[in-house]
Design a protein around this motif. Sequence first.
Motif, mmCIF file in Angstrom:
data_model
loop_
_atom_site.group_PDB
_atom_site.id
_atom_site.type_symbol
_atom_site.label_atom_id
_atom_site.label_comp_id
_atom_site.label_asym_id
_atom_site.label_seq_id
_atom_site.Cartn_x
_atom_site.Cartn_y
_atom_site.Cartn_z
ATOM 1 N N VAL A 109 0.861 -1.180 0.000
ATOM 2 C CA VAL A 109 0.000 0.000 0.000
ATOM 3 C C VAL A 109 0.894 1.225 0.000
ATOM 4 C CG1 VAL A 109 -1.656 1.365 1.330
ATOM 5 C CG2 VAL A 109 -1.993 -1.096 1.096
ATOM 6 N N LEU A 110 0.614 2.129 -0.912
ATOM 7 C CA LEU A 110 1.388 3.354 -1.064
ATOM 8 C C LEU A 110 0.829 4.457 -0.172
ATOM 9 C CD1 LEU A 110 3.372 2.425 -3.041
ATOM 10 C CD2 LEU A 110 1.862 3.227 -4.865
ATOM 11 N N ILE A 111 1.718 5.267 0.372
ATOM 12 C CA ILE A 111 1.280 6.368 1.212
ATOM 13 C C ILE A 111 1.731 7.697 0.619
ATOM 14 C CG2 ILE A 111 1.457 7.403 3.505
ATOM 15 C CD1 ILE A 111 1.873 4.672 4.660
ATOM 16 N N HIS A 112 0.775 8.581 0.432
ATOM 17 C CA HIS A 112 1.050 9.911 -0.104
ATOM 18 C C HIS A 112 1.594 9.916 -1.522
ATOM 19 C CE1 HIS A 112 0.290 13.319 2.667
ATOM 20 N NE2 HIS A 112 0.110 12.330 3.516
ATOM 21 N N CYS A 113 1.237 8.917 -2.293
ATOM 22 C CA CYS A 113 1.505 8.996 -3.725
ATOM 23 C C CYS A 113 0.648 7.950 -4.404
ATOM 24 C CB CYS A 113 2.971 8.762 -4.056
ATOM 25 S SG CYS A 113 3.547 7.094 -3.789
ATOM 26 N N SER A 114 0.343 8.156 -5.646
ATOM 27 C CA SER A 114 -0.517 7.192 -6.311
ATOM 28 C C SER A 114 0.308 6.154 -7.045
ATOM 29 C CB SER A 114 -1.482 7.915 -7.245
ATOM 30 O OG SER A 114 -0.780 8.836 -8.036
ATOM 31 N N SER A 115 -0.371 5.139 -7.467
ATOM 32 C CA SER A 115 0.280 4.005 -8.110
ATOM 33 C C SER A 115 0.985 4.412 -9.402
ATOM 34 C CB SER A 115 -0.784 2.957 -8.415
ATOM 35 O OG SER A 115 -0.223 1.851 -9.048
ATOM 36 N N PRO A 116 2.141 3.813 -9.683
ATOM 37 C CA PRO A 116 2.773 4.033 -10.982
ATOM 38 C C PRO A 116 1.811 3.620 -12.088
ATOM 39 C CG PRO A 116 4.246 2.825 -9.520
ATOM 40 C CD PRO A 116 2.928 2.924 -8.816
ATOM 41 N N GLU A 117 1.957 4.233 -13.240
ATOM 42 C CA GLU A 117 1.166 3.925 -14.433
ATOM 43 C C GLU A 117 0.844 2.442 -14.593
ATOM 44 O OE1 GLU A 117 -0.154 5.551 -17.034
ATOM 45 O OE2 GLU A 117 0.253 7.462 -16.015
ATOM 46 N N GLY A 118 -0.415 2.140 -14.700
ATOM 47 C CA GLY A 118 -0.797 0.772 -15.055
ATOM 48 C C GLY A 118 -0.626 -0.287 -13.980
ATOM 49 N N LEU A 119 -0.179 0.108 -12.803
ATOM 50 C CA LEU A 119 0.049 -0.914 -11.783
ATOM 51 C C LEU A 119 -1.117 -1.129 -10.842
ATOM 52 C CD1 LEU A 119 3.670 -1.146 -10.581
ATOM 53 C CD2 LEU A 119 2.452 -2.242 -12.434
#
Lengths: 346, 346
Positions: A153-163
Motif C-alpha cells: 500500500v502506497l502512502i502519499h503517492c498514487s500508483s505508478p502507471e498501469g500498476l
Amino acid sequence: MNLQPESKRRSRATITDVARKAGVSIATVSRVINQTAAVAPETESQVRAAITALNYRPQSAARVLASRKTKTIGLLIPEISGDFFSPLLRGIEAETRNAGFALLIYATQREQATEATDLQPLREHNTGGMLVFVNSLPEKELIRLDQIEFPVVLIHCSSPEGLNIPCVTIENKHSAQAMIDHLIEVHNCRRIAFLTGADGQEDSYWREMGYRESLAAHDIPFDPQLVTTGGFNRHDAHKAIANWLREGLAFDAVFAGDDEAAVGVLTALKAGNKRVPEDVAVTGFDDLHLSRYLHPPLTTVRAPTEQVGREATRQLVRLIQEGEADPLVLLPTELVIRQSCGCAGP
Amino acid sequence: MNLQPESKRRSRATITDVARKAGVSIATVSRVINQTAAVAPETESQVRAAITALNYRPQSAARVLASRKTKTIGLLIPEISGDFFSPLLRGIEAETRNAGFALLIYATQREQATEATDLQPLREHNTGGMLVFVNSLPEKELIRLDQIEFPVVLIHCSSPEGLNIPCVTIENKHSAQAMIDHLIEVHNCRRIAFLTGADGQEDSYWREMGYRESLAAHDIPFDPQLVTTGGFNRHDAHKAIANWLREGLAFDAVFAGDDEAAVGVLTALKAGNKRVPEDVAVTGFDDLHLSRYLHPPLTTVRAPTEQVGREATRQLVRLIQEGEADPLVLLPTELVIRQSCGCAGP
DNA sequence: CTGAAAGCGCTTACAG
DNA sequence: CTGAAAGCGCTTACAG
C-alpha cells in the motif's frame, strides 16, 4: 553483563516439551494455542498448565515457515522522526498492533538501492506486506513486487502507471484553494507566492492546482515569478524567500507549500525585517505539532496524518488477509486559521 | 486492487529452485548466499545468475529456524511519537540498520500486561534481543527474561535489584545542579521550585538531587513546599503551577523537571498573568525540538537522546553477538542557555 | 570444493 | 476429539 552468545545459549522449551509434559501430541498443543480445532476441556487445561509450567512461547519463525503466513507488516519511510513522520508512525503502529500484526520499520534515508542479490532489509522474505511512503522505493522495485503479487500500500503517492497499487493520501487541492480564497477574500492579498515541493511531488502538484484555481476564480492573473521551489523544507524555503527579498520581488503573502517550508519562510522574513502578518501573510500545510507555537501562530491546513497511517495499515491488512483493498483513499483536510495570515488571535 | 489472499498466493522461488537451475545442491546455494565456505568461482557465478533469474530471496523464517539466530531487535517503548521519543527512535533505527539487524517496534501505551499464555507481541519468540524503555515492561517479566538469559538492554532506567541488566541513560544530576547554579548565581533566584516526574522516576530523582545540592551549596534552605509533581507532562505541570498561583505561593523560578512540563509551566504562568522571565524564570530538561520555539525560548539541559538510542542498540547487538555488554553507560548532558531563564536573546 | 541428509519447531491435511 | 506424519525452506555437521 555476561551472557552466552546467541549460538551457545541454552535452548528454550519447544512444542514437543509441552506435548510430552501434557501427555498429548504436538498437534493437540498446536490446536489449543491456535484455537484451530475443538479440544476436550480437560485436555486443554492440561496443555495450558504445561505451557505455563515450561514458560513456553511458540517460535515465530517456525510458525511462519509451517503456516506460510507472516503476521508482520513492513514500513518503508524516508525518516523515522520529525514532526511530519511522528504522527504517521503513531497511526501505523497503533493500527498494526490493533490487527495483531508486528511492525518492522526501515528508514531509507536517501540511500541508493542495493545490489539485487544483497539481502534487502525489508521485503517479501520477512514481511507479509509493505507500507511504502512516497519515494521510499524505486519504481522498478514496486513493479517487481506487483509482479509477484506482493501486498503493498502506497502512502502519499498514487500508483505508478498501469500498476494499480492501492494508495492512501490526503485531499490537497480543495483546501489549498480554500486557503488562497481566505487570503484573498479576508486579507485582501493580491501578490500571493507559492513554494512548491520537490519536482514531481504529488501533494505539491495538487496544492498548486488549488492555488491556481483560486487565483483564477478571483480574476487574479497567475504570475510565474511568484512560484518557486521551497522543497517542503526549512532550508530551501528560507533561501527562496531570502533571494526574493534581495531581488526586491513584491509579494504580500506566501503559501509555503507545507509547514516545514513555512518555518523557513518565517525566519527569512524576520531576517529581512518584514513583519508577519503586517507586511506579508504566511500560511502552511500539514498543521505540524509545532505550528501552533510559531510566531505568529501559523495559519495552515490540517492534514490527518495519523489517520493516513491508520487507514493505510487497515488497507494493507485487508489486502494481506482478503486479497483486496480500496484503490484510492483520500482523507479530508481542513483550514486552521491562526494568526500568521492576519487573523486576530484567540 | 485484487490479489490472491495470502493463503492462496502462488509460491515464490525457493533455494531448491535456485539449486536446480544452477545445477548444484542447495548446500552450495546456501554457501554462496552466506559466504560461509569457499565455492568455486564458476559455480558461484552460476548460482548468482540463477538467483537473479528467479528473483530469489531467502526466506527469513526458514533461516532463523535453521540457524537459530534472529537478526532482529525488538523495541518496547511507551509511545512511538512525540518530541522526546522521535530522536530516541531515530538513533535506534539508524544503529539497528547499521548493524544489519531488523527492527521490530511495539508501543506499550498504558496497557495492562496480557495473559501469560497469550502471544506477546515482542519477546524471545520473535527477536534476538530487546531494548526496553523505562516502565515498558513489568519487573516480573524482566526477571523472567533474565532467567532465560535473553539479551535485554534497559533505556533510561537501571537494572532491577540483583539482576544486572545492562542499561544506558544520561547524566542527570550534574547538569541539573549546573542549571540551578545558573539560576542562583546569574539571575539571583532564591525561591526556585522543582517539578518532579512520576513517583520513583529515576531521572527525576537525580535531577532533584542536583537541585538540592545546588541549593545547599548556596546556603539556600530546601523548602518542601517548592517541590511537587509535574509528571514530566504539560497537563500535570500546568495544574501544579495553577494551584500554586491560586494559593499565592511565592517563587521566582521553576525548574520544570523536563521540557514537556516546562510547556505546561509556561501556559499556566501566562494564564496567571506572570511574565517569563521577568516575574518567574523557567527552565526545563531534554532540549526537545520545540523548546527553541517556545516563548520565550527555553533554557534547558540538552539530553543526547538520539545518542542514547544508538548506544543502547550498540550494547544490545554486542550482547546478542558476543554475550557481553557494559553494565552502565551514562551519556553526558549540557546546559543550553536561552531566554526563559532571564538571559538576553542572541 | 561439493553433496546427501538430518534437523530447526512448528502447522495441517488425513485417518480414525 | 486426537495422533502420526509430511512438509514448510533453510543451515550445518559430516563425508568425500
